[in-house]
Every structure is written in structure tokens, then in C-alpha cells.
Design a protein around this motif. Structure first.
Motif, PDB file in Angstrom:
ATOM      1  N   LYS A  76     -21.859  76.376 122.914  1.00 54.34           N
ATOM      2  CA  LYS A  76     -22.037  77.580 122.113  1.00 54.34           C
ATOM      3  C   LYS A  76     -23.441  78.141 122.305  1.00 54.34           C
ATOM      4  O   LYS A  76     -24.430  77.400 122.311  1.00 54.34           O
ATOM      5  N   ASP A  77     -23.546  79.452 122.424  1.00 55.33           N
ATOM      6  CA  ASP A  77     -24.810  80.089 122.775  1.00 55.33           C
ATOM      7  C   ASP A  77     -25.780  80.223 121.604  1.00 55.33           C
ATOM      8  O   ASP A  77     -26.634  81.102 121.594  1.00 55.33           O
ATOM      9  N   LEU A  78     -25.662  79.346 120.616  1.00 56.88           N
ATOM     10  CA  LEU A  78     -26.722  79.157 119.634  1.00 56.88           C
ATOM     11  C   LEU A  78     -27.510  77.898 119.945  1.00 56.88           C
ATOM     12  O   LEU A  78     -28.503  77.594 119.267  1.00 56.88           O
ATOM     13  N   VAL A  79     -27.056  77.145 120.957  1.00 56.43           N
ATOM     14  CA  VAL A  79     -27.638  75.856 121.322  1.00 56.43           C
ATOM     15  C   VAL A  79     -28.430  76.007 122.614  1.00 56.43           C
ATOM     16  O   VAL A  79     -27.937  76.580 123.586  1.00 56.43           O
ATOM     17  N   ASN A  80     -29.637  75.466 122.633  1.00 55.36           N
ATOM     18  CA  ASN A  80     -30.436  75.470 123.850  1.00 55.36           C
ATOM     19  C   ASN A  80     -29.908  74.445 124.847  1.00 55.36           C
ATOM     20  O   ASN A  80     -29.681  73.280 124.492  1.00 55.36           O
ATOM     21  N   SER A  87     -29.350  82.685 124.752  1.00 52.24           N
ATOM     22  CA  SER A  87     -29.794  83.954 124.171  1.00 52.24           C
ATOM     23  C   SER A  87     -29.578  84.077 122.672  1.00 52.24           C
ATOM     24  O   SER A  87     -30.159  84.953 122.038  1.00 52.24           O
ATOM     25  N   GLN A  88     -28.710  83.261 122.076  1.00 52.61           N
ATOM     26  CA  GLN A  88     -28.290  83.414 120.682  1.00 52.61           C
ATOM     27  C   GLN A  88     -27.691  84.805 120.436  1.00 52.61           C
ATOM     28  O   GLN A  88     -27.625  85.278 119.312  1.00 52.61           O
ATOM     29  N   GLY A  89     -27.258  85.463 121.517  1.00 52.13           N
ATOM     30  CA  GLY A  89     -26.681  86.792 121.389  1.00 52.13           C
ATOM     31  C   GLY A  89     -27.683  87.863 121.032  1.00 52.13           C
ATOM     32  O   GLY A  89     -27.300  88.976 120.675  1.00 52.13           O
ATOM     33  N   SER A  90     -28.977  87.568 121.141  1.00 50.42           N
ATOM     34  CA  SER A  90     -30.015  88.510 120.728  1.00 50.42           C
ATOM     35  C   SER A  90     -30.784  89.051 121.924  1.00 50.42           C
ATOM     36  O   SER A  90     -31.159  88.288 122.821  1.00 50.42           O
ATOM     37  N   PRO A  91     -31.080  90.358 121.924  1.00 51.10           N
ATOM     38  CA  PRO A  91     -31.921  90.911 122.991  1.00 51.10           C
ATOM     39  C   PRO A  91     -33.296  90.258 123.057  1.00 51.10           C
ATOM     40  O   PRO A  91     -33.934  90.248 124.110  1.00 51.10           O
ATOM     41  N   LEU A  92     -33.757  89.694 121.932  1.00 51.11           N
ATOM     42  CA  LEU A  92     -35.058  89.036 121.919  1.00 51.11           C
ATOM     43  C   LEU A  92     -35.086  87.808 122.828  1.00 51.11           C
ATOM     44  O   LEU A  92     -36.157  87.389 123.284  1.00 51.11           O
ATOM     45  N   TYR A  93     -33.908  87.222 123.087  1.00 45.56           N
ATOM     46  CA  TYR A  93     -33.835  85.998 123.894  1.00 45.56           C
ATOM     47  C   TYR A  93     -32.925  86.181 125.105  1.00 45.56           C
ATOM     48  O   TYR A  93     -32.405  85.215 125.653  1.00 45.56           O
ATOM     49  N   VAL A  97     -34.722  80.814 128.995  1.00 41.09           N
ATOM     50  CA  VAL A  97     -34.166  79.649 129.690  1.00 41.09           C
ATOM     51  C   VAL A  97     -34.935  78.421 129.220  1.00 41.09           C
ATOM     52  O   VAL A  97     -36.073  78.180 129.655  1.00 41.09           O
ATOM     53  N   PRO A  98     -34.365  77.605 128.337  1.00 38.87           N
ATOM     54  CA  PRO A  98     -35.078  76.446 127.800  1.00 38.87           C
ATOM     55  C   PRO A  98     -35.352  75.391 128.878  1.00 38.87           C
ATOM     56  O   PRO A  98     -34.613  75.280 129.862  1.00 38.87           O
ATOM     57  N   GLU A  99     -36.400  74.612 128.626  1.00 41.61           N
ATOM     58  CA  GLU A  99     -36.734  73.522 129.539  1.00 41.61           C
ATOM     59  C   GLU A  99     -36.070  72.219 129.134  1.00 41.61           C
ATOM     60  O   GLU A  99     -36.013  71.284 129.943  1.00 41.61           O
ATOM     61  N   GLN A 100     -35.585  72.149 127.900  1.00 39.23           N
ATOM     62  CA  GLN A 100     -34.904  70.925 127.478  1.00 39.23           C
ATOM     63  C   GLN A 100     -33.718  71.248 126.584  1.00 39.23           C
ATOM     64  O   GLN A 100     -33.640  72.324 125.994  1.00 39.23           O
ATOM     65  N   ASP A 101     -32.792  70.291 126.513  1.00 38.70           N
ATOM     66  CA  ASP A 101     -31.588  70.444 125.708  1.00 38.70           C
ATOM     67  C   ASP A 101     -31.890  70.275 124.231  1.00 38.70           C
ATOM     68  O   ASP A 101     -32.733  69.454 123.842  1.00 38.70           O
ATOM     69  N   ASP A 102     -31.175  71.027 123.381  1.00 43.99           N
ATOM     70  CA  ASP A 102     -31.087  70.670 121.976  1.00 43.99           C
ATOM     71  C   ASP A 102     -30.328  69.349 121.855  1.00 43.99           C
ATOM     72  O   ASP A 102     -29.638  68.910 122.787  1.00 43.99           O
ATOM     73  N   LEU A 103     -30.423  68.727 120.681  1.00 45.71           N
ATOM     74  CA  LEU A 103     -29.876  67.385 120.492  1.00 45.71           C
ATOM     75  C   LEU A 103     -28.393  67.302 120.825  1.00 45.71           C
ATOM     76  O   LEU A 103     -27.949  66.377 121.518  1.00 45.71           O
ATOM     77  N   ILE A 104     -27.581  68.268 120.353  1.00 51.37           N
ATOM     78  CA  ILE A 104     -26.139  68.178 120.578  1.00 51.37           C
ATOM     79  C   ILE A 104     -25.809  68.293 122.063  1.00 51.37           C
ATOM     80  O   ILE A 104     -24.949  67.567 122.589  1.00 51.37           O
ATOM     81  N   ASN A 120     -19.569  82.552 124.030  1.00 58.40           N
ATOM     82  CA  ASN A 120     -20.147  83.714 123.367  1.00 58.40           C
ATOM     83  C   ASN A 120     -20.136  83.570 121.847  1.00 58.40           C
ATOM     84  O   ASN A 120     -19.261  82.893 121.273  1.00 58.40           O
ATOM     85  N   THR A 121     -21.078  84.243 121.196  1.00 53.93           N
ATOM     86  CA  THR A 121     -21.256  84.145 119.752  1.00 53.93           C
ATOM     87  C   THR A 121     -21.833  85.458 119.232  1.00 53.93           C
ATOM     88  O   THR A 121     -22.440  86.215 120.004  1.00 53.93           O
ATOM     89  N   PRO A 122     -21.689  85.763 117.952  1.00 52.06           N
ATOM     90  CA  PRO A 122     -22.397  86.917 117.401  1.00 52.06           C
ATOM     91  C   PRO A 122     -23.914  86.701 117.453  1.00 52.06           C
ATOM     92  O   PRO A 122     -24.386  85.574 117.586  1.00 52.06           O
ATOM     93  N   GLU A 123     -24.663  87.772 117.334  1.00 55.18           N
ATOM     94  CA  GLU A 123     -26.120  87.674 117.327  1.00 55.18           C
ATOM     95  C   GLU A 123     -26.587  86.742 116.208  1.00 55.18           C
ATOM     96  O   GLU A 123     -26.275  86.953 115.031  1.00 55.18           O
ATOM     97  N   PHE A 124     -27.282  85.669 116.610  1.00 47.23           N
ATOM     98  CA  PHE A 124     -27.765  84.634 115.701  1.00 47.23           C
ATOM     99  C   PHE A 124     -26.623  83.981 114.901  1.00 47.23           C
ATOM    100  O   PHE A 124     -26.860  83.342 113.877  1.00 47.23           O
ATOM    101  N   GLY A 125     -25.386  84.147 115.355  1.00 41.71           N
ATOM    102  CA  GLY A 125     -24.250  83.533 114.679  1.00 41.71           C
ATOM    103  C   GLY A 125     -23.871  84.200 113.377  1.00 41.71           C
ATOM    104  O   GLY A 125     -23.078  83.630 112.610  1.00 41.71           O
TER     105      GLY A 125
END
Length: 464
Positions: A76-80, A87-93, A97-104, A120-125
Motif C-alpha cells: 500500500k502506498d502509505l508505506v515506505n 508518494s502517499q498519493g500526495s504531490p508533496l511526495y 524514494v525512501p532508502e529503507q523499508d518501513d517495518l511492515i 493505490n490509495t487516497p491522498e494520505f489515506g
């Protein structure tokens, strides 16, 4: 073997026994995505094909790496995810491109999964309708003119169409359950704290959102839940969880199941939804359970007001780093910022007192019931161009998320909840209902769901 509809459990057994090569599954997966994804837009930021094939071949050449060995998963695109646009669905991101994974993501990768891209996800979920200015909207595979739900909408569509066999999601208000209902799959919201969130920022105060699994069977849900569950020493609320797999069908004989329906008229519904859910209750009766109508156990408006306060407080806190760029946020994100920043500490405290009252009342209710049931949503999938419903059955909605009020009794107090498919309405669109139990009863809820699945098999069926 039709790899596009084979269960994750069967695929993983074949992969670990080397009856199926990870490279062959990856080739099938990429071909399926190429054929199915373009008009639906469920999978985004797909990684380079050559890199994915090379990763699959490397797994085939080495030892079995874990319970998800060789299985392609889009996150899911809320996870790095390291090396993948997140991107979290946001133009700000848009280009982040993260350098490391989120925990999940790290846990799925360590278990042997191949992380192929994003869902895909809504902007910021925010909102249960998957559209954003980075990737656009994700369409419902049962009717492409309709929404697929959200915020785990891309994940649900990818599952429903056989592009992946397992998917992760997240759920604050209903984001694992609503898209599951509207795409004829299963979505499981675990007990709050079972799956640890990313240990950043505050880790004590905001007990609403949780990560969880989505799949086409409850047994598959259990496989992914065990991978992503477990204590994290950097987060205070994660318990030492017992594994839920293998998920086996419960014996429903003598079980007491409570039907909450429309909460005594507090929740308006579009035509056909309550009838379809009530028809599905007969499955439990046929297996020996006692299904009883339950009077509203708590004031619905007090629950909603508590939820709205705690949600806006939590969302505003998470969006605080973007507050100086608020003009680039969608209107609902700006609304949440305004609502949350205007709250006093005592308003938050009072909302938590109401939450505590409802938790105690629910705990007492479960002394007489093994599980409770509500519909998973109050409306059918709506037109893609509509941001959110503004009225239901003639009743106006006063906020952008009021139309999902039926989810809040579970979400507010962090109960384990499984959205199960209940079939199709007159227009051929799917629907679901929530089966939930007391805090910590994750294994029990999944086993009830497995018994229901054995009798119905809805994700393997299609409307006439």
C-alpha cells in the motif's frame, strides 16, 4: 493451476516445495498485471521487470527464505518501500524514494516476499474512495464507472482481479473493510496493537489506525497476519501475540452471534444492503449458531462525536509537518488540520472518556455473545467522479466521513474485525459485513470467518 485465483496458501506450499518456481510465478504475475491493471489503476510504481525477474530467479537458486518465499506483493502506498516511489498519493511526495523499508515492508521482505511496487490509495489515506493527484483514481472491477472504496482500494482491486494473492492495508475508520466489501474479498482489522505501527513520532497517544492483511480467504489472511504481527521493542503497545495460522474453520454449533443491523435506526442505508446482510446471517444459522437481534448497546452519536474528535486530533498531528504547505493538500486534509488544531486537551480527554465507556459496554456485551455483526458500509459503490456521498436515503451527511459511520463502533475501541463478502446486489455490485469480537480475539474471529468461507466461497464466485 490458475495462478490468478489460486490461494496464497496453495501458492506458498508449491513455492516452498519447489513445485512452482518464483520466476514462473513472477512471469505470470507481471503478465496478469499488464493485461488487467491499465483500465483499473490498482497497482502503481511497478518496479522494473528485469529487476523483478532477477530477484525471483535468485530466490529459486537459494534456500527457502520464509513463510512468504517467492510471493509477489504490492505494498500500500502509505508505506515506505526502499527504492520504490512512496508518494502517499500526495504531490508533496510524488518523487519520494525512501532508502529503507518501513517495518511492515521489512517484515514481508524478510519473510521472502518480493515487493513488486505499490497499491493505490487516497491522498494520505483520507477518505474511503481511492483517488489522488499523483496516480488518479482506481476503478471498481465489477463496474469501472464506480469507486473501489478505500483507502486500501488498490489492494482490494489487485486481489479481486488476481494480480496478487495477498495484500497489506491499513484501517483507521474502515480502510481494510470498506474496499474488501466493495471488491468481494476479505479484509481484516486486527486488535489494535497486534501489528505494530511505524515507531516514529508519538507512540503512546493515538490508538486508532492499524495495519492489517487482505486476501481471498481467511486462511490466507492468517498467513500474512502472522508475518506482520509481533512485538516491536520501539513501540509500547505491541503485545506478544500467539500465531493464528493455520486458520481453521470453527465449529459454530451453539455459538451466539449478535446482529446489530442499523443500530436501532441510527445508521441510514441504501436499499438492499441490510437485506443482503440478513440473508448472509442464515449461513451461521445453518451451521448451528444462534443469531439474535441486538438492541443498540450505546448511543451512536456519542460514539461518532468521540471518534471525530480523536480522529481529527490524530490526523492533524500526522499532517503537522505539511501544515506550511496546506494549500497543496486536498480539502478534506485541510479540514482535518483545522479541526484537530482547534481542539483543547480537555476536549480530547472527554472524547477518550466516551471511548472508555463504550469499550466497557462492549466488553460486557461480549460476555453473552461470541461475535457481533454489522454491515461493512451504508452505501453501494458510488460514481467515480463523486468525492464522497453527501446523503444516504434522504439523510444529509454533515462531514466527509459520516457516510462510513457503521465502521466506527469497531474502530473507536480497536476490536478485531473481519469484513466478509455477502454476495451481490441487484446491480451486480459486491457487498460485505463485519464480524467482530472482543479485543485479542483475532484467531477466533478468523476461524468464524473460515467457517463462513467454507460455506460460501464468495471471492471465487461472480454475479450472474
Amino acid at each position: 493451476m490458475d495462478l490468478s485465483q489460486t490461494t496464497a496458501t496453495a501458492l506458498l506450499a508449491a513455492l516452498s516445495a519447489r513445485r512452482l518456481l518464483a520466476a514462473d510465478l513472477m512471469r505470470e504475475t507481471l503478465d496478469r498485471i499488464a493485461a488487467v491493471n491499465p483500465p483499473l489503476n490498482a497497482i502503481v510504481a511497478l518496479r522494473d521487470e528485469e529487476a523483478l525477474m532477477a530477484e525471483a530467479r535468485a530466490l529459486d537458486a537459494g534456500p527457502v527464505t520464509g513463510p512468504l518465499h517467492g510471493l509477489p506483493i504490492a505494498v500500500k502506498d502509505l508505506v515506505n518501500v526502499a527504492g520504490v516511489v512512496s508518494s502517499q498519493g500526495s504531490p508533496l511526495y510524488r518523487d519520494h524514494v525512501p532508502e529503507q523499508d518501513d517495518l511492515i515492508a521489512a517484515r514481508m521482505r524478510a519473510a521472502g516476499a518480493i515487493l513488486i511496487g505499490k497499491t493505490n490509495t487516497p491522498e494520505f489515506g483520507l477518505g474511503s474512495h481511492t483517488f489522488n493527484p499523483v496516480y488518479g483514481a482506481t476503478r471498481n472491477p465489477y463496474d469501472r464507472s464506480k469507486t473501489c472504496g478505500g483507502s486500501s482500494g488498490g489492494a482490494a482491486v489487485a486481489l479481486a482481479t488476481g494480480m496478487v494473492a495477498l495484500a497489506d492495508g491499513s484501517d483507521m475508520m474502515g480502510s481494510l473493510r470498506n474496499p474488501a466489501a466493495w471488491n468481494n474479498v476479505y479484509g481484516f482489522r486486527p486488535s489494535w496493537g497486534r501489528v505494530p505501527p511505524e515507531p516514529v513520532g508519538d507512540v503512546f497517544l493515538h490508538q486508532l489506525s492499524t495495519l492489517g492483511p487482505m486476501a481471498r480467504t481467511p486462511e490466507d489472511l492468517g498467513v500474512l497476519l502472522d508475518v506482520i504481527s509481533g512485538p516491536n521493542p520501539r513501540h509500547p503497545a505491541t503485545p506478544h501475540n500467539q500465531p493464528v495460522s493455520p486458520v481453521q474453520a470453527a465449529d459454530l454449533s451453539g455459538m451466539r452471534i449478535g446482529w446489530l443491523g442499523d443500530w436501532g435506526g441510527a445508521f441510514p442505508f441504501e436499499d438492499g444492503i441490510l437485506d443482503l446482510c440478513q440473508d448472509a446471517l442464515s449461513v451461521f444459522v445453518q451451521q448451528g449458531a444462534q443469531v439474535e437481534a441486538v438492541a443498540p448497546p450505546f448511543d451512536a452519536e456519542r460514539i461518532f462525536e468521540s471518534w471525530s474528535t480523536l480522529r481529527s486530533w490524530s490526523v492533524a498531528a500526522s499532517l503537522a509537518p505539511q501544515s506550511e504547505q496546506r494549500a497543496q493538500l486536498k480539502d478534506t486534509a485541510q479540514w482535518e488540520l483545522d479541526q484537530g488544531q482547534a481542539l483543547t486537551a480537555m476536549q480530547v480527554h472527554q472524547a477518550s472518556v466516551v471511548r472508555s465507556d463504550w469499550f466497557r459496554r462492549a466488553a460486557a456485551l461480549f460476555e453473552g455473545f461470541d461475535a457481533l455483526i454489522l454491515p461493512s458500509t451504508q452505501v453501494w459503490p458510488f460514481e467515480l467522479e463523486l468525492p464522497y456521498p453527501t446523503e444516504i436515503a434522504g439523510k444529509s451527511m454533515d462531514t466527509y466521513h459520516r457516510w462510513m459511520q457503521v465502521m466506527i463502533p469497531v474502530s473507536l475501541i480497536g476490536l478485531p474485525c473481519l469484513s466478509v463478502p455477502v454476495g451481490f446486489g441487484a446491480g451486480g455490485l459486491p457487498m460485505g459485513m463485519q464480524v467482530f469480537g472482543p479485543r485479542g480475539a483475532d484467531a477466533s474471529v478468523l476461524s468464524i470467518g473460515a467457517a463462513y468461507h467454507d460455506a460460501t466461497g464468495w471471492p471465487q464466485n461472480r454475479p450472474a
